[in-house]
Design a protein around this motif. Structure first.
Motif, PDB file in Angstrom:
ATOM      1  N   VAL A  62     -38.457 -25.844  -0.098  1.00  0.00           N
ATOM      2  CA  VAL A  62     -37.913 -24.950  -1.122  1.00  0.00           C
ATOM      3  C   VAL A  62     -37.151 -23.808  -0.454  1.00  0.00           C
ATOM      4  O   VAL A  62     -37.572 -23.299   0.589  1.00  0.00           O
ATOM      5  CB  VAL A  62     -39.043 -24.359  -1.998  1.00  0.00           C
ATOM      6  N   VAL A  63     -36.052 -23.404  -1.071  1.00  0.00           N
ATOM      7  CA  VAL A  63     -35.302 -22.219  -0.655  1.00  0.00           C
ATOM      8  C   VAL A  63     -35.375 -21.207  -1.788  1.00  0.00           C
ATOM      9  O   VAL A  63     -35.097 -21.534  -2.939  1.00  0.00           O
ATOM     10  CB  VAL A  63     -33.837 -22.553  -0.329  1.00  0.00           C
ATOM     11  N   LEU A  64     -35.780 -19.983  -1.470  1.00  0.00           N
ATOM     12  CA  LEU A  64     -35.865 -18.917  -2.459  1.00  0.00           C
ATOM     13  C   LEU A  64     -34.667 -17.986  -2.303  1.00  0.00           C
ATOM     14  O   LEU A  64     -34.270 -17.643  -1.183  1.00  0.00           O
ATOM     15  CB  LEU A  64     -37.142 -18.093  -2.288  1.00  0.00           C
ATOM     16  N   ALA A  75     -40.642 -12.319  -2.666  1.00  0.00           N
ATOM     17  CA  ALA A  75     -40.372 -13.686  -2.231  1.00  0.00           C
ATOM     18  C   ALA A  75     -40.984 -13.952  -0.863  1.00  0.00           C
ATOM     19  O   ALA A  75     -41.591 -15.000  -0.630  1.00  0.00           O
ATOM     20  CB  ALA A  75     -38.867 -13.936  -2.203  1.00  0.00           C
ATOM     21  N   GLU A  76     -40.841 -13.007   0.054  1.00  0.00           N
ATOM     22  CA  GLU A  76     -41.373 -13.193   1.404  1.00  0.00           C
ATOM     23  C   GLU A  76     -42.898 -13.229   1.405  1.00  0.00           C
ATOM     24  O   GLU A  76     -43.510 -14.005   2.140  1.00  0.00           O
ATOM     25  CB  GLU A  76     -40.849 -12.094   2.322  1.00  0.00           C
ATOM     26  N   LEU A  77     -43.517 -12.381   0.585  1.00  0.00           N
ATOM     27  CA  LEU A  77     -44.977 -12.396   0.489  1.00  0.00           C
ATOM     28  C   LEU A  77     -45.470 -13.728  -0.064  1.00  0.00           C
ATOM     29  O   LEU A  77     -46.482 -14.277   0.387  1.00  0.00           O
ATOM     30  CB  LEU A  77     -45.452 -11.241  -0.400  1.00  0.00           C
ATOM     31  N   GLU A  84     -48.959 -24.092   3.792  1.00  0.00           N
ATOM     32  CA  GLU A  84     -48.127 -24.635   4.855  1.00  0.00           C
ATOM     33  C   GLU A  84     -46.915 -23.740   5.040  1.00  0.00           C
ATOM     34  O   GLU A  84     -46.090 -23.592   4.143  1.00  0.00           O
ATOM     35  CB  GLU A  84     -47.699 -26.060   4.521  1.00  0.00           C
ATOM     36  N   ALA A  85     -46.817 -23.154   6.218  1.00  0.00           N
ATOM     37  CA  ALA A  85     -45.794 -22.146   6.472  1.00  0.00           C
ATOM     38  C   ALA A  85     -44.372 -22.689   6.342  1.00  0.00           C
ATOM     39  O   ALA A  85     -43.442 -21.943   6.017  1.00  0.00           O
ATOM     40  CB  ALA A  85     -45.989 -21.556   7.868  1.00  0.00           C
ATOM     41  N   ASN A  86     -44.177 -23.974   6.591  1.00  0.00           N
ATOM     42  CA  ASN A  86     -42.830 -24.544   6.577  1.00  0.00           C
ATOM     43  C   ASN A  86     -42.404 -25.085   5.220  1.00  0.00           C
ATOM     44  O   ASN A  86     -41.364 -25.728   5.111  1.00  0.00           O
ATOM     45  CB  ASN A  86     -42.737 -25.664   7.617  1.00  0.00           C
ATOM     46  N   THR A  87     -43.199 -24.812   4.205  1.00  0.00           N
ATOM     47  CA  THR A  87     -42.859 -25.334   2.877  1.00  0.00           C
ATOM     48  C   THR A  87     -41.609 -24.688   2.306  1.00  0.00           C
ATOM     49  O   THR A  87     -40.770 -25.356   1.691  1.00  0.00           O
ATOM     50  CB  THR A  87     -44.030 -25.120   1.899  1.00  0.00           C
ATOM     51  N   ALA A  88     -41.473 -23.378   2.492  1.00  0.00           N
ATOM     52  CA  ALA A  88     -40.387 -22.644   1.846  1.00  0.00           C
ATOM     53  C   ALA A  88     -39.824 -21.581   2.776  1.00  0.00           C
ATOM     54  O   ALA A  88     -40.461 -21.155   3.740  1.00  0.00           O
ATOM     55  CB  ALA A  88     -40.891 -22.004   0.553  1.00  0.00           C
ATOM     56  N   VAL A  89     -38.614 -21.149   2.449  1.00  0.00           N
ATOM     57  CA  VAL A  89     -37.943 -20.115   3.233  1.00  0.00           C
ATOM     58  C   VAL A  89     -37.112 -19.256   2.286  1.00  0.00           C
ATOM     59  O   VAL A  89     -36.625 -19.734   1.263  1.00  0.00           O
ATOM     60  CB  VAL A  89     -37.044 -20.761   4.316  1.00  0.00           C
ATOM     61  N   VAL A  90     -36.974 -17.965   2.632  1.00  0.00           N
ATOM     62  CA  VAL A  90     -36.199 -17.038   1.815  1.00  0.00           C
ATOM     63  C   VAL A  90     -34.794 -16.924   2.400  1.00  0.00           C
ATOM     64  O   VAL A  90     -34.619 -16.688   3.605  1.00  0.00           O
ATOM     65  CB  VAL A  90     -36.861 -15.650   1.769  1.00  0.00           C
ATOM     66  N   ALA A  91     -33.784 -17.066   1.560  1.00  0.00           N
ATOM     67  CA  ALA A  91     -32.393 -17.001   2.001  1.00  0.00           C
ATOM     68  C   ALA A  91     -31.867 -15.574   1.943  1.00  0.00           C
ATOM     69  O   ALA A  91     -32.103 -14.857   0.970  1.00  0.00           O
ATOM     70  CB  ALA A  91     -31.522 -17.900   1.130  1.00  0.00           C
ATOM     71  N   ARG A 112     -33.443 -28.824   4.138  1.00  0.00           N
ATOM     72  CA  ARG A 112     -33.695 -27.424   3.840  1.00  0.00           C
ATOM     73  C   ARG A 112     -32.877 -26.482   4.717  1.00  0.00           C
ATOM     74  O   ARG A 112     -32.350 -25.473   4.236  1.00  0.00           O
ATOM     75  CB  ARG A 112     -35.181 -27.102   4.000  1.00  0.00           C
ATOM     76  N   ALA A 113     -32.731 -26.817   5.991  1.00  0.00           N
ATOM     77  CA  ALA A 113     -31.955 -25.966   6.893  1.00  0.00           C
ATOM     78  C   ALA A 113     -30.494 -25.895   6.457  1.00  0.00           C
ATOM     79  O   ALA A 113     -29.869 -24.822   6.489  1.00  0.00           O
ATOM     80  CB  ALA A 113     -32.061 -26.483   8.328  1.00  0.00           C
ATOM     81  N   ALA A 114     -29.934 -27.029   6.037  1.00  0.00           N
ATOM     82  CA  ALA A 114     -28.547 -27.053   5.607  1.00  0.00           C
ATOM     83  C   ALA A 114     -28.352 -26.332   4.281  1.00  0.00           C
ATOM     84  O   ALA A 114     -27.333 -25.661   4.069  1.00  0.00           O
ATOM     85  CB  ALA A 114     -28.060 -28.498   5.498  1.00  0.00           C
TER      86      ALA A 114
END
Length: 227
Positions: A62-64, A75-77, A84-91, A112-114
């Motif tokens: 997921v990307v937030l 969002a970061e919290l 699982e730490a790698n589930t999502a990332v904040v853009a 997700r990276a792209a």
């Protein structure tokens, strides 16, 4: 399964409206709005954001995206609290443009990276160039008139960009003295091409002819929209 998106906003209406717009360009992507407080006020709700991430995750991550500073913190919290730490990332991206770019990338099957990179890149200026930029004689060319009601805006621009992503060709669209990378939804929208406008499409590369044929087909079909 595509990467999911969560839109974190201080306003429920803002998040819902942006999700609705992005869904027009990425119908197969799960886009979950997470705006406002649980009681209906202005603000961000940590629990709602966590729940939104869980709903948006279909297995590809997921990307937030967020609107204002404190929404970033929420969002970061939420991301930090996930099992699982790698589930999502904040853009770190503009809320509207970043969401559009991320949605189109996810619709195209990007990982997700792209998707994150697409959102971040939306913070720059649209990729518009002067008309002579692709005037080299080796470029194949096609002229078409837009007949669909909204021209190259939102969903039609996304359809065009997605459809060209599979061709080994550099494609640009020209309107007047402006030229846009046909693989960039934001650049295409910035042209302001409307119904009745004549555009020129230029392509270079091993599959230039096939790419132009696809553009001609899409225009003939009004990008799936009514004329």
């Amino acid at each position: 399964m595509s990467v999911g998106l969560v839109l974190v906003s201080h306003s429920a209406k803002l998040a819902e409206g942006l999700a609705e717009v992005a869904a027009q360009m990425a119908p197969d992507v799960t886009i979950v709005p997470a705006g406002g407080l649980s009681g209906g006020g202005i603000g961000t709700d940590y629990d709602e954001v966590v729940a939104a991430v869980q709903r948006a995750d279909s297995g590809s991550g997921v990307v937030l995206l967020y609107d204002l500073g404190s929404a970033q913190m929420t969002a970061e919290l939420a991301v930090e609290s996930l099992p699982e730490a790698n589930t999502a990332v904040v853009a770190d991206a503009p809320f509207v443009e970043g969401t559009v770019a991320a949605a189109v990338a996810a619709q195209g099957g990007a990982d997700r990276a792209a998707v994150l990179a697409a959102a971040a890149a939306a913070g720059g200026q649209p990729e518009l160039e002067a008309h002579p930029a692709t005037s080299a004689p080796e470029a194949d060319r096609l002229e078409v008139v837009l007949a669909n009601e909204v021209g190259l805006h939102a969903r039609p621009a996304a359809v065009l960009a997605r459809s060209l992503s599979g061709f080994e060709a550099d494609v640009s669209v020209l309107l007047g003295d402006k030229e846009a990378d046909a693989h960039s939804v934001l650049a295409l929208m910035s042209l302001g091409a409307r119904k009745g406008d004549r555009i020129e499409v230029r392509a270079r590369g091993p599959e230039a002819a096939q790419a132009l044929a696809k553009v001609k087909e899409l225009v003939a079909q009004n990008f799936g929209d009514p004329a």
